[in-house]
Write a protein that holds these residues in place. Structure first.
Motif, PDB file in Angstrom:
ATOM      1  N   GLY A   1       0.791  -1.218   0.000  1.00  0.00           N
ATOM      2  CA  GLY A   1       0.000   0.000   0.000  1.00  0.00           C
ATOM      3  C   GLY A   1       0.822   1.266   0.000  1.00  0.00           C
ATOM      4  O   GLY A   1       2.051   1.249  -0.110  1.00  0.00           O
ATOM      5  N   THR A   2       0.113   2.374   0.153  1.00  0.00           N
ATOM      6  CA  THR A   2       0.712   3.703   0.147  1.00  0.00           C
ATOM      7  C   THR A   2       0.553   4.346   1.513  1.00  0.00           C
ATOM      8  O   THR A   2      -0.502   4.244   2.138  1.00  0.00           O
ATOM      9  N   VAL A   3       1.571   5.024   1.964  1.00  0.00           N
ATOM     10  CA  VAL A   3       1.535   5.655   3.276  1.00  0.00           C
ATOM     11  C   VAL A   3       0.565   6.830   3.288  1.00  0.00           C
ATOM     12  O   VAL A   3       0.470   7.593   2.328  1.00  0.00           O
ATOM     13  N   SER A   4      -0.185   6.955   4.377  1.00  0.00           N
ATOM     14  CA  SER A   4      -1.052   8.108   4.605  1.00  0.00           C
ATOM     15  C   SER A   4      -1.479   8.102   6.059  1.00  0.00           C
ATOM     16  O   SER A   4      -1.355   7.082   6.751  1.00  0.00           O
ATOM     17  N   ASP A   5      -1.986   9.223   6.538  1.00  0.00           N
ATOM     18  CA  ASP A   5      -2.456   9.281   7.914  1.00  0.00           C
ATOM     19  C   ASP A   5      -3.651   8.350   8.121  1.00  0.00           C
ATOM     20  O   ASP A   5      -3.767   7.693   9.163  1.00  0.00           O
ATOM     21  N   GLU A   6      -4.527   8.257   7.138  1.00  0.00           N
ATOM     22  CA  GLU A   6      -5.687   7.377   7.254  1.00  0.00           C
ATOM     23  C   GLU A   6      -5.268   5.919   7.288  1.00  0.00           C
ATOM     24  O   GLU A   6      -5.752   5.133   8.115  1.00  0.00           O
ATOM     25  N   ALA A   7      -4.356   5.519   6.387  1.00  0.00           N
ATOM     26  CA  ALA A   7      -3.900   4.129   6.355  1.00  0.00           C
ATOM     27  C   ALA A   7      -3.208   3.754   7.654  1.00  0.00           C
ATOM     28  O   ALA A   7      -3.435   2.664   8.198  1.00  0.00           O
ATOM     29  N   ALA A   8      -2.373   4.650   8.179  1.00  0.00           N
ATOM     30  CA  ALA A   8      -1.678   4.363   9.442  1.00  0.00           C
ATOM     31  C   ALA A   8      -2.675   4.199  10.587  1.00  0.00           C
ATOM     32  O   ALA A   8      -2.502   3.330  11.454  1.00  0.00           O
ATOM     33  N   TYR A   9      -3.719   5.012  10.590  1.00  0.00           N
ATOM     34  CA  TYR A   9      -4.767   4.901  11.607  1.00  0.00           C
ATOM     35  C   TYR A   9      -5.461   3.542  11.524  1.00  0.00           C
ATOM     36  O   TYR A   9      -5.649   2.868  12.541  1.00  0.00           O
ATOM     37  N   LEU A  10      -5.822   3.124  10.319  1.00  0.00           N
ATOM     38  CA  LEU A  10      -6.495   1.837  10.144  1.00  0.00           C
ATOM     39  C   LEU A  10      -5.558   0.675  10.475  1.00  0.00           C
ATOM     40  O   LEU A  10      -5.989  -0.340  11.043  1.00  0.00           O
ATOM     41  N   ASP A  11      -4.288   0.824  10.152  1.00  0.00           N
ATOM     42  CA  ASP A  11      -3.301  -0.199  10.523  1.00  0.00           C
ATOM     43  C   ASP A  11      -3.209  -0.324  12.040  1.00  0.00           C
ATOM     44  O   ASP A  11      -3.110  -1.421  12.586  1.00  0.00           O
ATOM     45  N   ALA A  12      -3.235   0.820  12.725  1.00  0.00           N
ATOM     46  CA  ALA A  12      -3.157   0.817  14.188  1.00  0.00           C
ATOM     47  C   ALA A  12      -4.377   0.132  14.801  1.00  0.00           C
ATOM     48  O   ALA A  12      -4.259  -0.604  15.785  1.00  0.00           O
ATOM     49  N   LEU A  13      -5.554   0.360  14.228  1.00  0.00           N
ATOM     50  CA  LEU A  13      -6.751  -0.336  14.698  1.00  0.00           C
ATOM     51  C   LEU A  13      -6.571  -1.845  14.567  1.00  0.00           C
ATOM     52  O   LEU A  13      -6.946  -2.618  15.464  1.00  0.00           O
ATOM     53  N   THR A  14      -5.992  -2.268  13.460  1.00  0.00           N
ATOM     54  CA  THR A  14      -5.751  -3.693  13.224  1.00  0.00           C
ATOM     55  C   THR A  14      -4.799  -4.264  14.261  1.00  0.00           C
ATOM     56  O   THR A  14      -5.024  -5.353  14.800  1.00  0.00           O
ATOM     57  N   VAL A  15      -3.727  -3.537  14.563  1.00  0.00           N
ATOM     58  CA  VAL A  15      -2.757  -4.007  15.549  1.00  0.00           C
ATOM     59  C   VAL A  15      -3.389  -4.049  16.938  1.00  0.00           C
ATOM     60  O   VAL A  15      -3.121  -4.965  17.724  1.00  0.00           O
ATOM     61  N   LEU A  16      -4.244  -3.099  17.255  1.00  0.00           N
ATOM     62  CA  LEU A  16      -4.929  -3.120  18.549  1.00  0.00           C
ATOM     63  C   LEU A  16      -5.845  -4.340  18.673  1.00  0.00           C
ATOM     64  O   LEU A  16      -5.924  -4.963  19.742  1.00  0.00           O
ATOM     65  N   ASP A  17      -6.524  -4.706  17.597  1.00  0.00           N
ATOM     66  CA  ASP A  17      -7.329  -5.933  17.611  1.00  0.00           C
ATOM     67  C   ASP A  17      -6.439  -7.148  17.850  1.00  0.00           C
ATOM     68  O   ASP A  17      -6.820  -8.091  18.556  1.00  0.00           O
ATOM     69  N   TYR A  18      -5.267  -7.119  17.273  1.00  0.00           N
ATOM     70  CA  TYR A  18      -4.291  -8.200  17.449  1.00  0.00           C
ATOM     71  C   TYR A  18      -3.824  -8.265  18.900  1.00  0.00           C
ATOM     72  O   TYR A  18      -3.711  -9.350  19.492  1.00  0.00           O
ATOM     73  N   ILE A  19      -3.566  -7.094  19.502  1.00  0.00           N
ATOM     74  CA  ILE A  19      -3.158  -7.052  20.904  1.00  0.00           C
ATOM     75  C   ILE A  19      -4.252  -7.636  21.792  1.00  0.00           C
ATOM     76  O   ILE A  19      -3.978  -8.357  22.762  1.00  0.00           O
ATOM     77  N   ALA A  20      -5.507  -7.339  21.468  1.00  0.00           N
ATOM     78  CA  ALA A  20      -6.621  -7.871  22.253  1.00  0.00           C
ATOM     79  C   ALA A  20      -6.628  -9.395  22.218  1.00  0.00           C
ATOM     80  O   ALA A  20      -6.922 -10.049  23.231  1.00  0.00           O
ATOM     81  N   LYS A  21      -6.283  -9.982  21.087  1.00  0.00           N
ATOM     82  CA  LYS A  21      -6.215 -11.444  20.987  1.00  0.00           C
ATOM     83  C   LYS A  21      -5.041 -11.983  21.802  1.00  0.00           C
ATOM     84  O   LYS A  21      -5.146 -13.040  22.437  1.00  0.00           O
ATOM     85  N   ILE A  22      -3.934 -11.275  21.782  1.00  0.00           N
ATOM     86  CA  ILE A  22      -2.791 -11.687  22.601  1.00  0.00           C
ATOM     87  C   ILE A  22      -3.172 -11.629  24.081  1.00  0.00           C
ATOM     88  O   ILE A  22      -2.877 -12.556  24.846  1.00  0.00           O
ATOM     89  N   LYS A  23      -3.835 -10.547  24.472  1.00  0.00           N
ATOM     90  CA  LYS A  23      -4.262 -10.406  25.867  1.00  0.00           C
ATOM     91  C   LYS A  23      -5.185 -11.551  26.282  1.00  0.00           C
ATOM     92  O   LYS A  23      -5.141 -12.022  27.424  1.00  0.00           O
ATOM     93  N   HIS A  24      -6.016 -12.005  25.355  1.00  0.00           N
ATOM     94  CA  HIS A  24      -6.955 -13.082  25.650  1.00  0.00           C
ATOM     95  C   HIS A  24      -6.240 -14.414  25.814  1.00  0.00           C
ATOM     96  O   HIS A  24      -6.756 -15.322  26.469  1.00  0.00           O
ATOM     97  N   SER A  25      -5.041 -14.522  25.250  1.00  0.00           N
ATOM     98  CA  SER A  25      -4.345 -15.809  25.224  1.00  0.00           C
ATOM     99  C   SER A  25      -3.341 -15.989  26.346  1.00  0.00           C
ATOM    100  O   SER A  25      -2.760 -17.062  26.496  1.00  0.00           O
ATOM    101  N   THR A  26      -3.091 -14.943  27.140  1.00  0.00           N
ATOM    102  CA  THR A  26      -2.059 -15.033  28.172  1.00  0.00           C
ATOM    103  C   THR A  26      -2.444 -14.198  29.385  1.00  0.00           C
ATOM    104  O   THR A  26      -3.213 -13.237  29.277  1.00  0.00           O
TER     105      THR A  26
END
Length: 292
Positions: free
Chosen positions: A102-127
């Motif tokens: 993809g291409t860098v932008s403030d919107e894309a970085a924001y959506l990427d961060a949301l994705t990583v936060l969802d990932y962190i929530a799964k990690i939190k659920h597993s440990t």
């Protein structure tokens, strides 16, 4: 010179890419065989690395939101040393950085961060081990905006050398240049804060928080970091650090600040620390995250 600056900023406005030029991504020369992938809400594939600790007593995990330049393997020095102290470390690249598509932008970085936060929530659920975030410079702005919109549970939040407004930060940078104060007003015309943390300053979740900033930071004024501290709720600390440059306080150049951070993580950790036998794994995008 003045005419050239005005012309340059006008072109950015007409092209609708002013906020994209805020970022300075670089690409990795070779694909690290340890790279894993997350399908992002931006529509792109995010590259990330999971750096497991070899410490006999695991302490938790740290997820790093890097700044606006380079890529994760260039910026991981701010957190990868934590593996020596018992912490697994995850680093990742926003869209358009490193091997992320993809291409860098403030919107894309924001959506990427949301994705990583969802990932962190799964990690939190597993440990039951604590999970922390470290967000550096622009990464702090990206993280805080996304966290307000996706208020997941985090055991500790560290914000390093950051800010909450693309406009204010760009204006500060422009003012440092020749005739900067004469043309800095244009920043308010062509830049946007649609995906900036100052849009949600009253909606930030609560977690133990640490804001650190170098007193001699000429890129992002320490007042911007103090502003973040004032907005955070709950248990929090603000460190004014001497003798360091922008976003360099947690590198090997400053071992005393590294140790101070480790002390903060240990102090912030929940009282009931589990044994390593209680760790587990989680599957995301068909990739197995190493045990915490």
């Amino acid at each position: 010179m003045l005419r050239s600056i005005v012309l340059f900023l006008t072109v950015l406005y007409l092209q609708g890419c002013a906020n994209s030029t805020f970022f300075s991504p670089s690409k990795s020369a070779e694909l690290n065989p340890e790279v894993r992938w997350l399908a992002s809400q931006s529509g792109n594939d995010i590259a990330y690395l999971w750096l497991p600790t070899e410490h006999p007593e695991p302490q938790g995990a740290v997820i790093h939101f890097h700044g606006n330049s380079g890529h994760m393997e260039e910026t991981q020095e701010k957190v990868d040393w934590l593996t020596q102290h018992g912490y697994d470390v995850m680093v990742f690249d926003y869209s358009g950085f490193g091997h992320s598509s993809g291409t860098v932008s403030d919107e894309a970085a924001y959506l990427d961060a949301l994705t990583v936060l969802d990932y962190i929530a799964k990690i939190k659920h597993s440990t039951t081990l604590p999970v922390y975030t470290v967000a550096t410079s622009t990464g702090g702005n990206i993280f805080l905006r996304a966290w307000a919109d996706r208020p997941i549970d985090i055991d500790g939040v560290i914000i390093d050398s950051s800010f909450t407004s693309y406009i204010d930060t760009a204006e500060h940078v422009v003012e440092q240049g020749v005739f900067g104060e004469l043309v800095s007003w244009i920043v308010h015309v062509i830049m946007r804060d649609d995906y900036a943390a100052n849009q949600i300053e009253d909606n930030l979740p609560i977690a133990p928080s640490l804001v650190l900033h170098c007193e001699q930071d000429i890129v992002v004024p320490i007042e911007f970091g103090k502003g973040i501290y004032d907005q955070l709720q709950g248990e929090k600390e603000f460190w004014r650090l001497a003798g360091c440059k922008h976003a360099r306080a947690l590198t090997t150049q400053h071992p005393k600040y590294q140790q101070r951070l480790v002390n903060w993580l240990q102090k912030t950790a929940p009282n009931s620390s589990p044994s390593s036998e209680e760790s587990s794994t989680v599957l995301v995008s068909n990739q197995t995250v190493p045990s915490l």
